[in-house]
Scaffold this motif. Structure first.
Motif, PDB file in Angstrom:
ATOM      1  N   SER A   1     141.372 104.817  -6.549  1.00  0.00           N
ATOM      2  CA  SER A   1     141.990 104.671  -5.233  1.00  0.00           C
ATOM      3  C   SER A   1     140.972 104.961  -4.132  1.00  0.00           C
ATOM      4  O   SER A   1     140.128 105.848  -4.250  1.00  0.00           O
ATOM      5  N   SER A   2     141.089 104.205  -3.049  1.00  0.00           N
ATOM      6  CA  SER A   2     140.263 104.460  -1.866  1.00  0.00           C
ATOM      7  C   SER A   2     141.000 105.340  -0.862  1.00  0.00           C
ATOM      8  O   SER A   2     140.426 105.738   0.154  1.00  0.00           O
ATOM      9  N   ASN A   3     142.269 105.641  -1.168  1.00  0.00           N
ATOM     10  CA  ASN A   3     143.073 106.486  -0.277  1.00  0.00           C
ATOM     11  C   ASN A   3     142.917 107.949  -0.686  1.00  0.00           C
ATOM     12  O   ASN A   3     143.874 108.603  -1.116  1.00  0.00           O
TER      13      ASN A   3
ATOM     14  N   GLU B   1     140.870 111.767   0.201  1.00  0.00           N
ATOM     15  CA  GLU B   1     140.051 112.674   1.004  1.00  0.00           C
ATOM     16  C   GLU B   1     139.490 113.728   0.056  1.00  0.00           C
ATOM     17  O   GLU B   1     140.244 114.435  -0.608  1.00  0.00           O
TER      18      GLU B   1
ATOM     19  N   LYS C   1     141.825 109.862  -9.300  1.00  0.00           N
ATOM     20  CA  LYS C   1     141.734 108.700  -8.425  1.00  0.00           C
ATOM     21  C   LYS C   1     142.259 107.442  -9.121  1.00  0.00           C
ATOM     22  O   LYS C   1     142.888 106.583  -8.493  1.00  0.00           O
TER      23      LYS C   1
ATOM     24  N   GLU D   1     149.808 103.451  -6.921  1.00  0.00           N
ATOM     25  CA  GLU D   1     149.845 102.559  -5.756  1.00  0.00           C
ATOM     26  C   GLU D   1     150.296 101.161  -6.160  1.00  0.00           C
ATOM     27  O   GLU D   1     151.180 100.564  -5.527  1.00  0.00           O
TER      28      GLU D   1
ATOM     29  N   GLN E   1     154.306 102.178   1.301  1.00  0.00           N
ATOM     30  CA  GLN E   1     153.290 102.880   2.080  1.00  0.00           C
ATOM     31  C   GLN E   1     152.635 103.934   1.201  1.00  0.00           C
ATOM     32  O   GLN E   1     153.288 104.896   0.783  1.00  0.00           O
TER      33      GLN E   1
ATOM     34  N   THR F   1     148.108 109.579   0.675  1.00  0.00           N
ATOM     35  CA  THR F   1     146.696 109.920   0.528  1.00  0.00           C
ATOM     36  C   THR F   1     146.546 111.051  -0.478  1.00  0.00           C
ATOM     37  O   THR F   1     147.309 112.021  -0.453  1.00  0.00           O
TER      38      THR F   1
ATOM     39  N   LYS G   1     150.689 113.280   2.184  1.00  0.00           N
ATOM     40  CA  LYS G   1     149.502 113.474   1.357  1.00  0.00           C
ATOM     41  C   LYS G   1     149.831 114.317   0.129  1.00  0.00           C
ATOM     42  O   LYS G   1     150.677 115.212   0.188  1.00  0.00           O
TER      43      LYS G   1
END
Length: 289
Positions: A9-11, A13, A77, A84, A100, A103, A132
């Protein structure tokens, strides 16, 4: 789990090394991880459980993750990416609009959230205030050592359970339940029963995710489903109360469901893959959960 070649995932932190440095250690034995898990599975909005003063960020030294931790980060990830894709399809198929994505926040020690300060002692959790998922990866290292709940599908189940709370937030179920809990009083038996319904639904949604993950990718290996079901058993309220040395089981204090209930609803989600059946956790009489 067979995840080679799967996207991450790129979402995400990555806040590891930015927290206060508090780690959950081995010194407390089984009782310590019981407290750890009870904190993890005591609710989604941490504002009533944690200090809201905010986390203290530290800098000056470069954070270097161990090989085990980096593997767990990549694994998390990939699981986030899988949720997702699968939930996007489920939302589309059920005419629920666009999913939606939440994160995923990886942190070490403690970190600030829209729900207050999150710490390793809270375990993985979901904050609806910022949508998140927060994970200190040391949690996964401790699960097999101190609770006897290991295996990658068990770790994925924990992540998918928190994503399940995000799904509840998107559908409005989470806010509705929290409003009713506030009306009854958060320490009341009635509020605890609503909390149990929420958690069992999130367990069911974790099973739904696992169903579609395995159907599409055949990623779940022999024995892993049993490990995940064992994990569900080890985090049942009755099991944790016994491990904590309460002496007697106190159903009025349950907030997440018994071991049998958690195993049943995760397994039901896995076997059916039918998102719509999750509403049964609120439709059925409490005694039939």
């Amino acid at each position: 789990m067979k995840l080679d070649g799967r996207r991450e995932s790129s979402n995400v932190e990555d806040r590891r090394g930015m927290g206060g440095g508090m780690k959950f250690g081995l010194g407390g034995g089984v009782v310590a991880i019981v407290v750890f898990l009870v904190a993890q599975f005591t609710g989604i909005d941490l504002s009533q459980f944690v200090d809201t003063s905010g986390a203290q960020q530290q800098g000056g030294t470069e954070y270097v993750a161990s090989a085990e931790e980096e593997h767990l980060a990549q694994f998390s990830k990939k699981i986030e990416a899988s949720t997702e894709d699968i939930w996007a399809n489920i939302f589309k198929q059920n005419g629920m609009g666009q999913y939606q994505v939440p994160t995923l926040v990886l942190y070490s020690g403690r970190t600030s959230t829209a729900c207050g300060e999150g710490s390793a002692a809270c375990g993985p959790f979901y904050c609806s205030g910022d949508e998140k998922l927060y994970i200190d990866l040391s949690f996964f290292s401790q699960m097999p050592k101190q609770l006897g709940a290991g295996g990658e599908l068990s770790f994925a189940y924990v992540i998918a359970h928190e994503v399940g709370h995000h799904v509840q937030y998107l559908t409005g179920r989470l806010n509705d339940a929290h409003q009713k809990m506030a009306q009854y009083g958060r320490e009341s038996k009635a509020a605890n029963e609503i909390s149990v319904r929420l958690e069992l639904q999130a367990d069911f949604y974790a099973g739904v995710w696992a169903h579609h993950e395995n159907k599409q990718f055949r990623s779940i290996e022999d024995g892993e489903l049993e490990e995940a079901i064992n994990c569900a058993m080890k985090i049942g309220d009755d099991y944790l109360q016994r491990q904590a040395g309460y002496g007697v089981v106190m159903p009025e204090k349950f907030t997440h469901g018994t071991s049998a209930q958690r195993m049943r609803w995760f397994k039901k989600g896995y076997e059916t893959g039918d998102f719509r059946l999750g509403e049964q956790t609120f439709a059925l009489p409490y005694s039939q959960l």
